[in-house]
Design a protein around this motif. Structure first.
Motif, PDB file in Angstrom:
ATOM      1  N   VAL A 139     -84.644 -27.788 -41.896  1.00  7.64           N
ATOM      2  CA  VAL A 139     -86.020 -27.685 -42.363  1.00  7.64           C
ATOM      3  C   VAL A 139     -86.488 -29.064 -42.835  1.00  7.64           C
ATOM      4  O   VAL A 139     -85.701 -29.847 -43.383  1.00  7.64           O
ATOM      5  N   GLU A 140     -87.793 -29.352 -42.595  1.00  2.20           N
ATOM      6  CA  GLU A 140     -88.331 -30.612 -43.092  1.00  2.20           C
ATOM      7  C   GLU A 140     -88.555 -30.496 -44.599  1.00  2.20           C
ATOM      8  O   GLU A 140     -88.997 -29.461 -45.085  1.00  2.20           O
ATOM      9  N   PHE A 141     -88.308 -31.597 -45.269  1.00  2.00           N
ATOM     10  CA  PHE A 141     -88.547 -31.630 -46.717  1.00  2.00           C
ATOM     11  C   PHE A 141     -90.013 -31.286 -47.021  1.00  2.00           C
ATOM     12  O   PHE A 141     -90.320 -30.512 -47.924  1.00  2.00           O
ATOM     13  N   SER A 142     -90.906 -31.842 -46.229  1.00  2.00           N
ATOM     14  CA  SER A 142     -92.333 -31.628 -46.498  1.00  2.00           C
ATOM     15  C   SER A 142     -92.720 -30.153 -46.365  1.00  2.00           C
ATOM     16  O   SER A 142     -93.642 -29.693 -47.028  1.00  2.00           O
ATOM     17  N   ARG A 143     -91.980 -29.429 -45.500  1.00  2.00           N
ATOM     18  CA  ARG A 143     -92.337 -28.031 -45.327  1.00  2.00           C
ATOM     19  C   ARG A 143     -92.015 -27.220 -46.577  1.00  2.00           C
ATOM     20  O   ARG A 143     -92.657 -26.213 -46.855  1.00  2.00           O
ATOM     21  N   LEU A 144     -91.024 -27.701 -47.319  1.00  2.00           N
ATOM     22  CA  LEU A 144     -90.655 -26.999 -48.559  1.00  2.00           C
ATOM     23  C   LEU A 144     -91.754 -27.123 -49.612  1.00  2.00           C
ATOM     24  O   LEU A 144     -91.769 -26.407 -50.599  1.00  2.00           O
ATOM     25  N   HIS A 187     -93.201 -30.669 -58.278  1.00  2.00           N
ATOM     26  CA  HIS A 187     -92.520 -29.847 -57.295  1.00  2.00           C
ATOM     27  C   HIS A 187     -91.688 -30.721 -56.363  1.00  2.00           C
ATOM     28  O   HIS A 187     -90.581 -30.369 -55.984  1.00  2.00           O
ATOM     29  N   GLY A 188     -92.259 -31.866 -55.995  1.00  2.00           N
ATOM     30  CA  GLY A 188     -91.543 -32.780 -55.113  1.00  2.00           C
ATOM     31  C   GLY A 188     -90.247 -33.250 -55.752  1.00  2.00           C
ATOM     32  O   GLY A 188     -89.168 -33.213 -55.129  1.00  2.00           O
ATOM     33  N   VAL A 189     -90.344 -33.655 -56.999  1.00  2.00           N
ATOM     34  CA  VAL A 189     -89.162 -34.136 -57.707  1.00  2.00           C
ATOM     35  C   VAL A 189     -88.098 -33.046 -57.793  1.00  2.00           C
ATOM     36  O   VAL A 189     -86.920 -33.266 -57.507  1.00  2.00           O
ATOM     37  N   MET A 190     -88.555 -31.836 -58.151  1.00  2.00           N
ATOM     38  CA  MET A 190     -87.591 -30.758 -58.334  1.00  2.00           C
ATOM     39  C   MET A 190     -86.941 -30.359 -57.011  1.00  2.00           C
ATOM     40  O   MET A 190     -85.754 -30.039 -56.956  1.00  2.00           O
ATOM     41  N   THR A 191     -87.748 -30.401 -55.935  1.00  2.00           N
ATOM     42  CA  THR A 191     -87.186 -30.064 -54.633  1.00  2.00           C
ATOM     43  C   THR A 191     -86.159 -31.110 -54.218  1.00  2.00           C
ATOM     44  O   THR A 191     -85.090 -30.785 -53.696  1.00  2.00           O
ATOM     45  N   LEU A 192     -86.482 -32.374 -54.484  1.00  2.00           N
ATOM     46  CA  LEU A 192     -85.539 -33.439 -54.138  1.00  2.00           C
ATOM     47  C   LEU A 192     -84.249 -33.288 -54.940  1.00  2.00           C
ATOM     48  O   LEU A 192     -83.150 -33.376 -54.401  1.00  2.00           O
ATOM     49  N   LEU A 193     -84.402 -33.032 -56.238  1.00  2.00           N
ATOM     50  CA  LEU A 193     -83.211 -32.874 -57.075  1.00  2.00           C
ATOM     51  C   LEU A 193     -82.367 -31.690 -56.598  1.00  2.00           C
ATOM     52  O   LEU A 193     -81.139 -31.759 -56.558  1.00  2.00           O
TER      53      LEU A 193
END
Lengths: 298, 203, 203
Positions: free
Chosen positions: A203-208, A220-226
């Motif tokens: 899955v692409e990160f951006s899709r998340l 949200h971006g930070v938390m998804t990356l973490l």
């Protein structure tokens, strides 16, 4: 979370001498407060912050955070992310060595401003205490209030009309106060990644992050990356990026590829493992490969 | 009935600070100047006769309050209402609003580094801050400012009594490497906004 | 601190009458007799210096109250109608009610983004808006509309005269529906404001 202190196997990590890092994070009002504490208790020159040392210490302290419990966990993590970014920028060659280009400048400005605010609030507290020593008339006999209806009104229609022109629907986050009040939980992101990867191999990160906009997007971006990093470390997924700034892909690791014991000594592991397990339970799905390395004893 | 008596009666019958012009409404014969004179007279009389209370200037008005030395006696009584104390986050947020008003939530949160809608709301509910307008830009954000109740709570006569930044041990000016602010365009320290407070003091 | 001062402070700050033995609890050095003596002293002092207040004995104990002769001034002070302006929040709320009537509190709060029960109440007190019915849905919420006094004050013959120019925000001009959850009657996002709204309404 009290189970495992950051013993942090890797010897590269800074271990504080007096153990002042083992403080109750609830005591801090936010990441700036914690950062200031680290700087001021170590007599660090705020205009020349050793960014990698401070970042390391901050990250150690943040690892203590139980995301589910602390109100402002998201903000601590966001600060962690921006510290890491500053640290990275410090490594890049800068065009000239003038101070304005110092990647730390904005942080320093914020820290000083925050420290000043804190000083002012201490003065306010003192004033409150002093005022609290004086008492006003305790009993004032109730008297009839003038009827508001009889009060002449000076407001003209133009005032009302001008107010009407200014009416605007607040942004979503503005009225959904709970959204900003409650930090974005990393376990939700873990769950999102895992459930997405159940239906596909990558899955692409951006899709998340699709459908998330506005002020919340960054958090949200930070938390998804973490969450992605955490899952990578646990070898449930791996990430791939072809070139800098290109799309980041998350891949599901196939069954059996998972590392059962993966870094279980780490304090963070236990915390996240627990929450991921809870999430899996409620969703009623327990894929063998996704079994977190966690014992039910805790 | 002399003026001082009328003024005393009005002060005595109020549980909040009153401005001189408000007190003057008690009788046609009164005006702001005569009320101020009477307040002076009362102030001196209470001091000389060593009353347990004094005329105190609070929130741009006047109020009768007990002298601080009696606090220890009064705190023993259930019938004496206890002063309320604000939490750390509330004080911090108030400090920001007081110095930077009018200010929106996003800016407050940027300075504090944590989300603040809850604490802003509760300060609003306690009447310590209020919406004073709407800002420019997306969503026309609500802007907050402090109220008379804020001054009352801390016993300030006006916003001028807040400590000035230059009195604080941490000096914001001079040494700050004011870099290219990456996202937040406007953030000019605490300095300029103080004039705002000063202007409102109205001498 | 002498006994009379302590007694004066306690009487001044207490929100209910106190008996002599209760006042005596202020300090170990006091007893009922000494308090009674002090009360006598104060009583005489207030009389001689012609204070606007006096020590009054009621069934439950002693109290400091203004003398009855000053009642007329106090009454006047309270009832002199002072011309007043609507605050920013009141203007905004009135504008919303005017253009979207009949409208419930929840919808007003949805549009404004802040709890509004206090400001609705005060507009009602001023006779500018009134309850015009009850809505459908949970709890059958009160619906507000403008009054005849509203029309009279702003010089409109009827509501049809309210201008609806192009530049009016679409939410007021075309009465766009608020959120998709309108029919559910309750927007979960508004929950916190509901609770707080209730609190704010209190006197």
């Amino acid at each position: 979370m009290a189970l495992s202190r950051p013993t942090v196997g890797s010897g590269s990590l800074f271990i504080p001498k007096e153990g002042f890092l083992l403080v109750d994070l609830e005591r801090f009002q936010g990441p700036l407060d914690l950062l200031l504490h680290l700087i001021r208790t170590q007599d660090i020159d705020i205009f020349d912050i050793p960014i990698s040392t401070i970042t390391r210490q901050f990250l150690i302290a943040v690892k203590e955070i139980d995301v589910g419990q602390l109100d402002h966990a998201g903000e601590f993590l966001e600060m962690a992310a921006s510290l890491v970014r500053i640290k990275a920028q410090m490594l890049l060659p800068r065009p000239s060595d003038d101070e304005d280009q110092d990647p730390r400048a904005e942080l320093v400005r914020r820290l000083l401003e925050y420290e000043q605010i804190r000083e002012i609030s201490m003065r306010l507290k003192a004033a409150e205490l002093e005022r609290g020593r004086r008492f006003s008339k305790g009993f004032v006999p109730p008297r009839p209030r003038p009827r508001q209806r009889d009060v002449p009104l000076e407001t003209a229609w133009e005032d009302v009309f001008e107010a009407a022109l200014g009416v605007e629907l607040p942004e979503v986050h503005d009225r959904g106060h709970r959204v900003t009040l409650r930090p974005v939980a990393m376990e939700d992101k873990v769950e999102l990644i895992l459930s997405t990867l159940r239906h596909g191999t990558r899955v692409e990160f951006s899709r998340l992050l699709r459908g998330i906009g506005g002020v919340e997007a960054r958090l949200h971006g930070v938390m998804t990356l973490l969450a992605s990093l955490e899952l990578t470390r646990r070898r449930w997924v791996f990430m791939r990026q072809v070139a800098p700034f290109s799309e980041l892909w998350l891949y599901r690791r196939e069954e059996g590829q998972g590392d059962e014991g993966g870094g279980a000594a780490d304090g963070v592991e236990a915390v996240w493992g627990e929450e991921a397990a809870d999430g899996a339970e409620t969703s009623g799905e327990n894929e063998p490969g996704a079994e977190p390395p966690h014992e039910e004893t805790a | 009935m002399n003026v001082a008596q009328i003024v005393e009666a009005v002060l005595f019958a109020s549980d909040a600070p009153l401005k001189a012009e408000e007190i003057a409404r008690a009788d046609e014969s009164l005006d702001e100047d005569r009320v101020e004179e009477a307040l002076d007279l009362l102030r001196r009389f209470y001091d000389e006769s060593e009353r347990a209370f004094q005329v105190v200037e609070v929130a741009e008005g006047f109020q009768l309050l007990t002298r601080p030395d009696f606090a220890t006696y009064l705190e023993r009584f259930d019938t004496v209402p206890r002063p309320s104390r604000l939490s750390g986050p509330a004080l911090e947020t108030l400090a920001i609003v007081a110095y930077r008003q009018p200010i929106g939530r996003i800016e407050v949160e940027y300075i504090r580094g944590v989300s603040s809608s809850g604490v802003l709301r509760s300060l609003q509910d306690r009447g310590l801050i209020e919406v004073v307008g709407r800002g420019e830009g997306l969503g026309r954000p609500l802007l907050y400012g402090t109220t008379a109740r804020f001054l009352e709570h801390f016993g300030f006569a006006s916003l001028d009594e807040l400590p000035r930044p230059e009195e604080l041990p941490i000096v914001l000016r001079d040494r700050i490497p004011l870099g290219d602010d990456e996202d937040e365009g406007e953030d000019p320290g605490l300095q300029p906004q103080l004039d705002l407070g000063g202007g409102e003091g109205g001498e």
